[in-house]
Design a protein around this motif. Structure first.
Motif, short mmCIF file in Angstrom:
data_model
loop_
_atom_site.label_atom_id
_atom_site.label_comp_id
_atom_site.label_asym_id
_atom_site.label_seq_id
_atom_site.Cartn_x
_atom_site.Cartn_y
_atom_site.Cartn_z
N ALA A 35 0.83 -1.21 0.00
CA ALA A 35 0.00 0.00 0.00
C ALA A 35 0.86 1.26 0.00
N GLU A 36 1.89 1.28 0.83
CA GLU A 36 2.78 2.44 0.88
C GLU A 36 3.52 2.62 -0.45
N THR A 37 3.95 1.53 -1.04
CA THR A 37 4.65 1.57 -2.32
C THR A 37 3.74 2.11 -3.41
N LEU A 38 2.48 1.67 -3.43
CA LEU A 38 1.52 2.17 -4.42
C LEU A 38 1.26 3.66 -4.25
N GLU A 39 1.13 4.10 -3.01
CA GLU A 39 0.90 5.52 -2.74
C GLU A 39 2.08 6.37 -3.24
N ILE A 40 3.28 5.93 -2.96
CA ILE A 40 4.48 6.65 -3.40
C ILE A 40 4.57 6.61 -4.93
N ALA A 41 4.28 5.45 -5.52
CA ALA A 41 4.36 5.31 -6.98
C ALA A 41 3.36 6.23 -7.67
N ARG A 42 2.15 6.36 -7.13
CA ARG A 42 1.16 7.28 -7.71
C ARG A 42 1.67 8.72 -7.69
N ASP A 43 2.26 9.12 -6.57
CA ASP A 43 2.78 10.48 -6.45
C ASP A 43 3.93 10.72 -7.43
N VAL A 44 4.85 9.76 -7.51
CA VAL A 44 5.98 9.88 -8.44
C VAL A 44 5.47 9.92 -9.88
N ALA A 45 4.51 9.05 -10.21
CA ALA A 45 3.96 9.01 -11.57
C ALA A 45 3.31 10.34 -11.93
N ARG A 46 2.52 10.90 -11.00
CA ARG A 46 1.85 12.17 -11.24
C ARG A 46 2.87 13.28 -11.54
N ARG A 47 3.93 13.32 -10.76
CA ARG A 47 4.96 14.35 -10.96
C ARG A 47 5.71 14.15 -12.28
N LEU A 48 6.03 12.91 -12.61
CA LEU A 48 6.72 12.64 -13.87
C LEU A 48 5.84 12.96 -15.08
N ILE A 49 4.57 12.60 -15.00
CA ILE A 49 3.64 12.88 -16.10
C ILE A 49 3.47 14.39 -16.27
N GLU A 50 3.36 15.12 -15.17
CA GLU A 50 3.24 16.58 -15.25
C GLU A 50 4.47 17.18 -15.92
N ALA A 51 5.65 16.70 -15.53
CA ALA A 51 6.89 17.22 -16.12
C ALA A 51 6.98 16.89 -17.60
N GLN A 52 6.57 15.68 -17.98
CA GLN A 52 6.60 15.29 -19.39
C GLN A 52 5.60 16.10 -20.20
N THR A 53 4.44 16.39 -19.61
CA THR A 53 3.41 17.16 -20.30
C THR A 53 3.88 18.59 -20.53
#
Length: 76
Positions: A35-53
């Motif tokens: 659960a903790e890993t998924l929460e961190i992964a969602r946050d990292v994914a959101r930040r990476l996607i925003e940067a790529q966009t």
């Protein structure tokens, strides 16, 4: 906007969990529980996607369909 990405989760020998994704380049997240890993992964994914966009105007991920299958981890 919500998008769907695939995560690969593996348990490390030390007992931690590691998440990576072939959908989001550079996504690496580690946690003590799934659960903790998924929460961190969602946050990292959101930040990476925003940067790529910000760098590219085109969308690289697929939108969420009206229906989809999802595997859920349930502790017993």
């Amino acid at each position: 906007m919500e998008t769907m990405i695939n995560l690969h989760i593996e348990q490390l020998p030390e007992g931690y969990y590691l998440a990576t994704s072939s959908d989001v380049q550079g996504l690496v997240a580690q946690g003590r529980t799934i659960a903790e890993t998924l929460e961190i992964a969602r946050d990292v994914a959101r930040r990476l996607i925003e940067a790529q966009t910000e760098r590219n105007s085109k969308k690289i991920l697929r939108p969420i369909e009206n229906t989809f299958d999802l595997q859920v981890v349930v502790g017993c």
